[in-house]
Scaffold this active site. Sequence first.
Site, PDB file in Angstrom:
ATOM      1  N   ASP B 230       0.796  -1.237   0.000  1.00 54.57           N
ATOM      2  CA  ASP B 230       0.000   0.000   0.000  1.00 54.57           C
ATOM      3  C   ASP B 230       0.824   1.280   0.000  1.00 54.57           C
ATOM      4  OD1 ASP B 230      -2.488  -1.176  -0.186  1.00 54.57           O
ATOM      5  OD2 ASP B 230      -2.840  -1.212   1.976  1.00 54.57           O
ATOM      6  N   TYR B 318     -10.129  -0.154   2.911  1.00 51.90           N
ATOM      7  CA  TYR B 318      -9.627  -0.203   4.288  1.00 51.90           C
ATOM      8  C   TYR B 318      -9.289   1.182   4.835  1.00 51.90           C
ATOM      9  CZ  TYR B 318      -9.143  -4.906   6.097  1.00 51.90           C
ATOM     10  OH  TYR B 318      -9.400  -6.128   6.645  1.00 51.90           O
TER      11      TYR B 318
END
Lengths: 580, 580
Positions: B230, B318
Amino acid sequence: MRTDAKTHEIIVDLTDNLIVSDKVYNGSGYPLLTLEEQTAANELPLTYAPFIASVKKRGLNVSEVICSSFTIGWYGEKRTKRVLKVMCYYIDGAVNFYMRPIEGITATVDLDEMKITGYHDRLMVPVPKADGTDYRESMQNPPYDTGLKGMTVFQPDGPSFTIDGHTVRWANWEFHLAFDMRAGPVISLASIYDPEKDEHRSVMYRAYLSELFVPYMDLTEEWYYTTFLDAGEFGIGLCANPLKPLRDCPENAVFMDGYFTMQDGKPEKISNVFCLFERYAGDILWRHTEPALPGDTITEVRQETSLVVRMVSTVANYDYIIDWEFKQTGTIKVTIGLSGLLAIKGSVYTHKDQINEELYAQLLAENTLGVHHDHFLSFHLDLDVDGDANSFIKTNLKPVRVNKKDVPRKSYWRPVNDMAKTESEAKIKLGLGASEFVVVNPNKKTKVGNYIGYRLIPESVSSPLLSDDDFEQIRGGFTKYNLWVTPYNKSEKWAGGLLVDQGHGDDTLAKWTLRNRGIENKDIVLWYTLGFHHVPHQEDFPVMPTLSSGFELRPTNFFERNPVLKVKVPKQVKWPNCTK
Amino acid sequence: MRTDAKTHEIIVDLTDNLIVSDKVYNGSGYPLLTLEEQTAANELPLTYAPFIASVKKRGLNVSEVICSSFTIGWYGEKRTKRVLKVMCYYIDGAVNFYMRPIEGITATVDLDEMKITGYHDRLMVPVPKADGTDYRESMQNPPYDTGLKGMTVFQPDGPSFTIDGHTVRWANWEFHLAFDMRAGPVISLASIYDPEKDEHRSVMYRAYLSELFVPYMDLTEEWYYTTFLDAGEFGIGLCANPLKPLRDCPENAVFMDGYFTMQDGKPEKISNVFCLFERYAGDILWRHTEPALPGDTITEVRQETSLVVRMVSTVANYDYIIDWEFKQTGTIKVTIGLSGLLAIKGSVYTHKDQINEELYAQLLAENTLGVHHDHFLSFHLDLDVDGDANSFIKTNLKPVRVNKKDVPRKSYWRPVNDMAKTESEAKIKLGLGASEFVVVNPNKKTKVGNYIGYRLIPESVSSPLLSDDDFEQIRGGFTKYNLWVTPYNKSEKWAGGLLVDQGHGDDTLAKWTLRNRGIENKDIVLWYTLGFHHVPHQEDFPVMPTLSSGFELRPTNFFERNPVLKVKVPKQVKWPNCTK
C-alpha cells in the site's frame, strides 16, 4: 478458617444462624493469611533479642525498623507447622522502606504459636540510601516538573450507566459485580442486548482473577523461597485499597464499597473498593471515508466509549491495577497494570564493574538490586455463549503449498477448525503459530450457518521458564499452558488450589485436568494465564511506571453483523463558556 | 515520475529552480500510482463494449457501476507494460459498494496507453444485496441504538503542547512532524528532557511506516494477484483523509495540513491531515498505597496523560488509523487501527451447508464472502539513543537448571545479553522464547554502569505463512522477520523497495541485509514488522469495528531513575457549574 492450630472447613447457614458442618482439613496447604496475623508477625522481630542484636551490629536503630511477612512456599519438606518468614527494612525518616532492606537475616515465625522459631543472621550488607526514593509529591526537590495544563472528562448529564444493588447496566451490557476477598472483582451473569433479536443474550456466567503467581529468581538463603501465590496466600481482595477519587479514577467515576471478614468473623468495609467510569480516550469505534461515489465524499466515524470497572490491590510492595472494560462491540477487555515498588535486595555494589558473581538481579542504584521475577495471572472465565452448553474450537491458520497449473501462486493459508473433545486437547501454549481460540455454542448458528462464538485474544504472551519438576512450578502448575478448558465443577475455583500457603500443588488446574474429562457441548470454563517476565530497569526505581498487559474476549459470529453499526454520534457537549 | 512510458528519476534543485539530473530507470517496478491515473483507469470499463455487455448479461445497469484500481503484483512474468486490474461494483442506490462486487470479470488496463488491454468474463455470480450495508447514521432503521449521554474532554486553559512550524513541544518531549505522500506521518529529531542532566537527550532521528503489505489468500483467477504494497503502490499519505473534527479526533485536538504533488507536479493540500491531542483515558501513570508506616496510610497516584499524533489513511476499502503516542515516561507507542470495509467477494452461497468447495473466505452474509488476508506493517525506526552511534542487544531469558546442595530450588532464569555484530545476528522472529530487544548507546552508561538504551516491546506478534519462494512473499520479503537492524543508508528508506508496483522484490530489506554489514556502534536503523492475520467474522460486516495492534519504544536504563517521579498531580479542573 484456622483455630486450635488446625484448619477448619466450616459451612454456615446465614439464614438460620447455624453451623451446618465443621470439618478439620488435614491435606497440604493453609488458608489465606489474615491481616491480624501479619501485623502480629511483623512486630515479633522488634522485641526479639537476636534481631535487636543484629540491628545494633549494623549500626542501626531498632525503633526505625519495620517488617513485612512473606509466605515460604514448599520445597519438599515434611513440615507440619504453619510458618512464614519476615523481612525487615529501615525507615529512618524515609517512607519508601521497601527500597531499604536490612539484608542477610532470615527470621521464621510460627503463626499458630505466634513466635519466632528460626533465626539466622548470615551476612552484613549496607542498607541502600534513602536519597531520591521518596515518591510523595510534597517531598520532591528541584528541578520540578513544569506540569501540564488542567484537563478533565466532562459529563454534564451524568453517567450513562446505572447500578442497581450489584447489577450494572450500561449501553448494551448488563452484569453483576461482586467483591471477593480472595479474587477481588467477580463479574457474573454478563449479557448483551442484541437489537436484531431484541433480547439480552448470555455471554459469561462468571469471571475473575483466580490466582497470581510471582516467582523470584534469586537462589540465596534469604530469597530462594520467594514464590508467592498472591490470591490464595494474601488475598487480592483483602489487599485492595480504597480508591482515591480524581487520582485512581477520573472525575466521572462512581464508587462502590466492598466487605470482607476479619479474623474474628466480623465484616469490615473497604470504602470505594471499585470505581466504574465511562472511558472516552479519543479512539475510533469504526470509520470509513468514501471519496469514490458521485457527489460529496462520505465520512462516517463513531467514537469508542467503554465502561471500566477498576480495583487496585496492593500486595505489600506491588500495586496491581485490575480493569474490566466493557465495549459496545461486545468485547470484554481485561487490563492488568503493575505499579508500586519493586522487591529490592541490598548489595555491597555501587557499580556494575565491581560485580564478579551472579546476582539474580539488576543494579538499579547504589547498593540497590531489583531481583528478577515473573508475574503470572490466571483468569477463570466461565463463558456461557448464548447458553451454557459450549465447545472450544482451535482454529489454526495452516500454510498450504499450491501446485496448480493455472495459478501462479505457490502458497496461501487456510483456517482449519479443530473442536477440542477433552481437556488434553485444550491445553495450549501460545506464541507458536497463528491461531484463533473460540468458545462456541455448538447448538446455535447464525443465519448463514456460522457457529455463534466468543474468541480469546491475548495481548502479549509469556510462559514459565522454570522446570516442570521444580517445587514452585508444581505449585504454580496452572502457568504451564496459557489456555486450559475444564468442564464446570463447583469445587474448581482456584487455579493454584483452595489452600495454597505451603501447599504441595496437589489441587491445581494442572492436576484436575489430568482426568482428561470431556469438554464438548458442556458448561465449560476457559482458563487464561497472562504473564510478565520482569528484568528490572533503572526507570522502575524508586517507584514503577505502570506496566500493562491483558486480553480480550471478542464476539466472533456471535452477532449477525457489526453490533455497533447503529451506535449514534453522541450528543455534542459544548465546552462551557463561563468563568472557571 | 512516469512520462513517455518511461520511469524517470529526477533530482530538482528547488532553490535555483533547476533539474539537476534526469535518469531513465530500467529496473523492475514502477512508481506510486497517481490519483489521476486511478480515476482515468476506473472509468475505462464504463465505456468498454465487452464490459457493458457483461453488465447487461447480469441484468444490471451500467450507469450504476463503479470501478476501483488494483495493482497486480508480479508472478514471474517478463511483463514490460505498466498495467493494473480494475474490479467493479454495483451501486444502485447503495453507498457501501465494496459489499457489492460484480464478480467473475478480469479487466486489465495499460496505464501508459490508458486503455483496457485484457478482458475476461469467466463466470456469473449474484451481486450481494444492499440491505443492511449502509453505514450512514441517517440511513439506519429501527430498533435504534439508545445512545449514551454526552461526554467531552474539557481543557479550559487550552492544550499543553505548542506547534512551531513543524516542531512539536509537549511535556518533556520535542519532535518534528512532517507529512510524506508515501509514508504519511514522519517523526524526526525526537528528544526528551532529562531533569537530572538538565538537557534534551536524543531518542530518535527519524521514524515512519515504511511499507504495508496486504496479501489475500484467494487462488481464483479474479483474486490471486491481490497482494498489495500500500505505501509504495497507493501511498499511505496520498490516501490520507481530512480528519473530521469531533469524530476522528476529540474536541481538544489541534489540526495540521499536509501537501502532496499532483501528477502535473503542482502541490495539493490535504486539510487537517494530522491531529494532535492530549489523551487522558483515566489510566494510572504510577501509584503506591503504603498502609504499613506509623501514622496515616500514604496513597500517591499520578495520572497518565499522553500526546497523540493521528493520521487516517483510506486505501480504497480499508481505513488505517495511525497513532504516534508520546508518554511522559519516555515511551513512544505506535498503534495501528484497522477499520473501514472488508474486501468482499460475491458468491452463489447463502448458507454454509451449501458449500462443498474451498472458498478462501468466510461467508458473512447471503452471497457475501470476506476473503482471508494479512496486513503487515514495516516501521523504519532510526533510533539515536543519546547519540547516533548505537548497538543492538538481544537479551534472552535463559532457563537454568540448579544443582546446589544448599538450595532446594531446581531452576530459575537468567538474562543473557548478546550484542549483535552484523545484520544476520539481528534478524529475529518473535514468539519463540522470552527476550528483550534493546538499542543501546555502547559509549554511554548510567552512574551504576548500565548501558543507556531504548527497548522495543511488541504488542501482538504475527509472521507470514507464505512460502519464501512465493512471488508475493519475495516482494514482501521484509515480513520474514519481525525485527531487522541495518546500518543507516540514505537509499534504504522503503522496506519493500523504492519502486514496488509490479516490482520483483530485488530492492527489499531482505535483500539489503544479505550483505551482512556490521551494525555495532554505528548509526543503525531498527525495522519492526507488525502483523495481523485476518479471518473475517460476521461482526466485520458491513463495516469493521476497529482492530488494533502496535508496539512501544520504552526507555531502558536511559534514565537514572523513573523520569515521572516528579510529575505533578494536575491542576484540578472543576466541572463548570453553569447552564449547559
